[in-house]
Design an enzyme around this catalytic site. Structure first.
Site, PDB file in Angstrom:
ATOM      1  N   ARG A 116       5.706  -2.221 -12.182  1.00  0.00           N
ATOM      2  CA  ARG A 116       4.890  -2.267 -10.972  1.00  0.00           C
ATOM      3  C   ARG A 116       3.509  -2.852 -11.284  1.00  0.00           C
ATOM      4  O   ARG A 116       3.018  -2.773 -12.414  1.00  0.00           O
ATOM      5  CB  ARG A 116       4.750  -0.896 -10.335  1.00  0.00           C
ATOM      6  CG  ARG A 116       4.067   0.195 -11.151  1.00  0.00           C
ATOM      7  CD  ARG A 116       2.559   0.206 -11.008  1.00  0.00           C
ATOM      8  NE  ARG A 116       1.950   1.406 -11.569  1.00  0.00           N
ATOM      9  CZ  ARG A 116       0.717   1.453 -12.038  1.00  0.00           C
ATOM     10  NH1 ARG A 116      -0.041   0.368 -12.087  1.00  0.00           N
ATOM     11  NH2 ARG A 116       0.208   2.576 -12.508  1.00  0.00           N
ATOM     12  N   GLU A 215      -3.084   4.238  -3.523  1.00  0.00           N
ATOM     13  CA  GLU A 215      -4.322   4.148  -4.318  1.00  0.00           C
ATOM     14  C   GLU A 215      -4.875   2.728  -4.291  1.00  0.00           C
ATOM     15  O   GLU A 215      -6.082   2.522  -4.191  1.00  0.00           O
ATOM     16  CB  GLU A 215      -4.051   4.589  -5.758  1.00  0.00           C
ATOM     17  CG  GLU A 215      -5.297   4.589  -6.621  1.00  0.00           C
ATOM     18  CD  GLU A 215      -5.046   5.108  -8.028  1.00  0.00           C
ATOM     19  OE1 GLU A 215      -5.753   4.655  -8.941  1.00  0.00           O
ATOM     20  OE2 GLU A 215      -4.147   5.955  -8.217  1.00  0.00           O
ATOM     21  N   ARG A 219       0.950  -1.694  -3.883  1.00  0.00           N
ATOM     22  CA  ARG A 219       1.563  -1.350  -5.167  1.00  0.00           C
ATOM     23  C   ARG A 219       2.957  -1.968  -5.113  1.00  0.00           C
ATOM     24  O   ARG A 219       3.799  -1.541  -4.331  1.00  0.00           O
ATOM     25  CB  ARG A 219       1.611   0.157  -5.356  1.00  0.00           C
ATOM     26  CG  ARG A 219       2.066   0.521  -6.737  1.00  0.00           C
ATOM     27  CD  ARG A 219       1.487   1.832  -7.216  1.00  0.00           C
ATOM     28  NE  ARG A 219       0.119   1.685  -7.687  1.00  0.00           N
ATOM     29  CZ  ARG A 219      -0.563   2.636  -8.314  1.00  0.00           C
ATOM     30  NH1 ARG A 219      -0.007   3.800  -8.526  1.00  0.00           N
ATOM     31  NH2 ARG A 219      -1.798   2.430  -8.719  1.00  0.00           N
ATOM     32  N   CYS A 261      -9.315   2.294  -9.602  1.00  0.00           N
ATOM     33  CA  CYS A 261      -9.432   3.085 -10.831  1.00  0.00           C
ATOM     34  C   CYS A 261      -9.570   2.139 -12.021  1.00  0.00           C
ATOM     35  O   CYS A 261      -8.734   1.248 -12.199  1.00  0.00           O
ATOM     36  CB  CYS A 261      -8.203   3.972 -11.010  1.00  0.00           C
ATOM     37  SG  CYS A 261      -8.295   4.973 -12.514  1.00  0.00           S
ATOM     38  N   THR A 263      -8.833   2.361 -15.011  1.00  0.00           N
ATOM     39  CA  THR A 263      -7.730   2.356 -15.984  1.00  0.00           C
ATOM     40  C   THR A 263      -6.686   1.294 -15.658  1.00  0.00           C
ATOM     41  O   THR A 263      -5.926   0.879 -16.524  1.00  0.00           O
ATOM     42  CB  THR A 263      -7.021   3.730 -16.057  1.00  0.00           C
ATOM     43  OG1 THR A 263      -6.395   4.001 -14.796  1.00  0.00           O
ATOM     44  CG2 THR A 263      -7.982   4.839 -16.397  1.00  0.00           C
ATOM     45  N   ARG A 270       2.252  -1.472 -14.910  1.00  0.00           N
ATOM     46  CA  ARG A 270       2.948  -0.440 -15.689  1.00  0.00           C
ATOM     47  C   ARG A 270       4.415  -0.834 -15.756  1.00  0.00           C
ATOM     48  O   ARG A 270       5.103  -0.881 -14.741  1.00  0.00           O
ATOM     49  CB  ARG A 270       2.782   0.932 -15.051  1.00  0.00           C
ATOM     50  CG  ARG A 270       3.388   2.052 -15.892  1.00  0.00           C
ATOM     51  CD  ARG A 270       3.008   3.449 -15.368  1.00  0.00           C
ATOM     52  NE  ARG A 270       3.440   4.455 -16.317  1.00  0.00           N
ATOM     53  CZ  ARG A 270       4.665   5.010 -16.326  1.00  0.00           C
ATOM     54  NH1 ARG A 270       5.563   4.659 -15.423  1.00  0.00           N
ATOM     55  NH2 ARG A 270       4.986   5.903 -17.230  1.00  0.00           N
ATOM     56  N   ARG A 299       6.130   9.703 -21.742  1.00  0.00           N
ATOM     57  CA  ARG A 299       5.978  10.731 -20.715  1.00  0.00           C
ATOM     58  C   ARG A 299       7.334  11.372 -20.455  1.00  0.00           C
ATOM     59  O   ARG A 299       8.374  10.789 -20.756  1.00  0.00           O
ATOM     60  CB  ARG A 299       5.517  10.126 -19.378  1.00  0.00           C
ATOM     61  CG  ARG A 299       4.138   9.522 -19.366  1.00  0.00           C
ATOM     62  CD  ARG A 299       3.861   8.974 -17.973  1.00  0.00           C
ATOM     63  NE  ARG A 299       2.514   8.472 -17.817  1.00  0.00           N
ATOM     64  CZ  ARG A 299       2.016   8.019 -16.675  1.00  0.00           C
ATOM     65  NH1 ARG A 299       2.760   7.994 -15.587  1.00  0.00           N
ATOM     66  NH2 ARG A 299       0.782   7.582 -16.586  1.00  0.00           N
ATOM     67  N   GLU A 304       3.362  11.786 -15.683  1.00  0.00           N
ATOM     68  CA  GLU A 304       2.386  12.244 -16.667  1.00  0.00           C
ATOM     69  C   GLU A 304       2.386  13.768 -16.756  1.00  0.00           C
ATOM     70  O   GLU A 304       2.480  14.456 -15.743  1.00  0.00           O
ATOM     71  CB  GLU A 304       0.991  11.756 -16.248  1.00  0.00           C
ATOM     72  CG  GLU A 304       0.065  11.603 -17.403  1.00  0.00           C
ATOM     73  CD  GLU A 304      -1.178  10.800 -17.045  1.00  0.00           C
ATOM     74  OE1 GLU A 304      -2.016  10.624 -17.940  1.00  0.00           O
ATOM     75  OE2 GLU A 304      -1.308  10.373 -15.889  1.00  0.00           O
TER      76      GLU A 304
END
Length: 350
Positions: A116, A215, A219, A261, A263, A270, A299, A304
């Site tokens: 993604r 978010e 996505r 974000c 990160t 990802r 994970r 997570e």
């Protein structure tokens, strides 16, 4: 009278990067600044101040946040991504450059593959600073672009607002429906006006999915059963390029694709597999040595902080900024090949 914005005092055991890098001096320098979208330091740090167990603790309201509040964002980005404020990001979405024959053609180890990326619209505030009208406009443009896709990307857009129970149950059963964000996203302002402006698109084959205004504004997800990592990447890159014919994404040469974000900056990617490694799971030190070598994260299959079930793990790329998309997926692929090789060796010893 509005409450005075004071320097936040973090407890000694707070481990967030916000608490590490927001000195009183930086706070005083930044506290009265705001971006052209009226995004302030107070808004940027709200999630980390409310949630002391944050890992990072800051969110950007627009691309400008990364420069105006650079004295805070730069060291956080440096520590998280090992990427300095003078570095340049490179992008490469050419699937021909990925060397990734299916590492598990018999389907003994890899259950599923999913890649993604996050994307946000150019010249538009990010989720923490966007207005309801702007967010609804993003949904309109996104749904039009997605509904125009054809071939194996052809599908249907489902707005969450006003969704009937039958469609909702179907999307939940497929694990496609997303909910309002957790307390970290709530404090960042990402749940405002929920569920207005949010929705889900998926193709008829259920191998391509887009979340709108979660978010990030988009996505974009490509997925399927088994281990054909290259096929999943090819579908993703094809979809991105089709959507880009209708929508310009927020990108710059320093930070790559812009996300709320820090990160996710850079590739905003990802790439992951769910993989069964019951024997290697008995030697986590060796498992982690392999994943560290290929810059991968381990994970549990429920995300997570979750535990593994039946020796099944979610393995994904750790690096995002300063590496290309092809490198991210190649890291994941090469690591998975090594993990399967070791698992097979351990089976022979049984």
């Amino acid at each position: 009278m509005s409450k005075k914005f004071l320097y936040p005092i973090f407890p000694k055991d707070c481990k967030s990067l916000l608490s590490k890098y927001l000195t009183k001096e930086i706070f005083e320098h930044l506290k009265d600044l705001k971006t052209t979208n009226n995004f302030t330091l107070n808004m940027a740090i709200a999630s980390g101040v409310d949630n002391l167990d944050s890992g990072i603790g800051v969110y950007a309201g627009d691309v400008e946040s990364y420069s105006i509040f650079g004295k805070l964002f730069d060291p956080i980005i440096q520590e998280y991504h090992s990427f300095s404020k003078n570095d340049k990001h490179k992008t490469n979405l050419n699937s021909d450059d990925l060397k990734a024959a299916n590492p598990d053609p018999l389907g003994k180890y890899i259950l599923s593959t999913r890649i993604r990326v996050g994307r946000n619209f150019a010249n538009m505030p990010l989720g923490p600073a966007i207005s309801k009208e702007q967010r609804d406009g993003v949904e309109k443009r996104a749904s039009e672009a997605l509904n125009s896709l054809d071939g194996n990307l052809k599908g249907t857009y489902y707005p969450i607002s006003g969704m009937n129970e039958e469609i909702s149950k179907k999307l939940i059963a497929d694990h496609f429906l997303f909910k309002a964000g957790d307390r970290f996203l709530e404090s960042a302002g990402l749940n405002r006006d929920w569920p207005s402006g949010r929705g889900i698109f998926h193709n008829d084959e259920k191998t391509f999915l887009v979340w709108v205004n979660e978010e990030d504004q988009l996505r974009i997800i490509s997925m399927q059963s088994g281990g054909d990592i290259k096929e999943v990447f090819e579908r993703l890159t094809k979809a991105i390029s089709k959507i880009e014919e209708k929508i310009d994404f927020s990108y710059n040469d320093h930070l790559g694709y812009i996300t709320s974000c820090p990160t996710n900056l850079g590739t905003a990617m990802r790439a992951s597999v769910h993989i069964k490694l019951p024997n290697l799971a008995l030697d986590m030190k060796r498992f982690e040595e392999i994943t560290d070598k290929y810059y991968l994260q381990i994970r549990g299959i429920h995300g997570e902080h979750s535990q593994s079930e039946d020796g099944i793990y979610d393995i994904s790329n750790k690096r995002r900024l300063g590496v290309t998309e092809v490198q991210c997926v190649q890291d994941m692929y090469d690591g998975v090949v090594e993990l399967i090789k070791i698992e097979k060796e351990l089976e022979k010893k049984l």
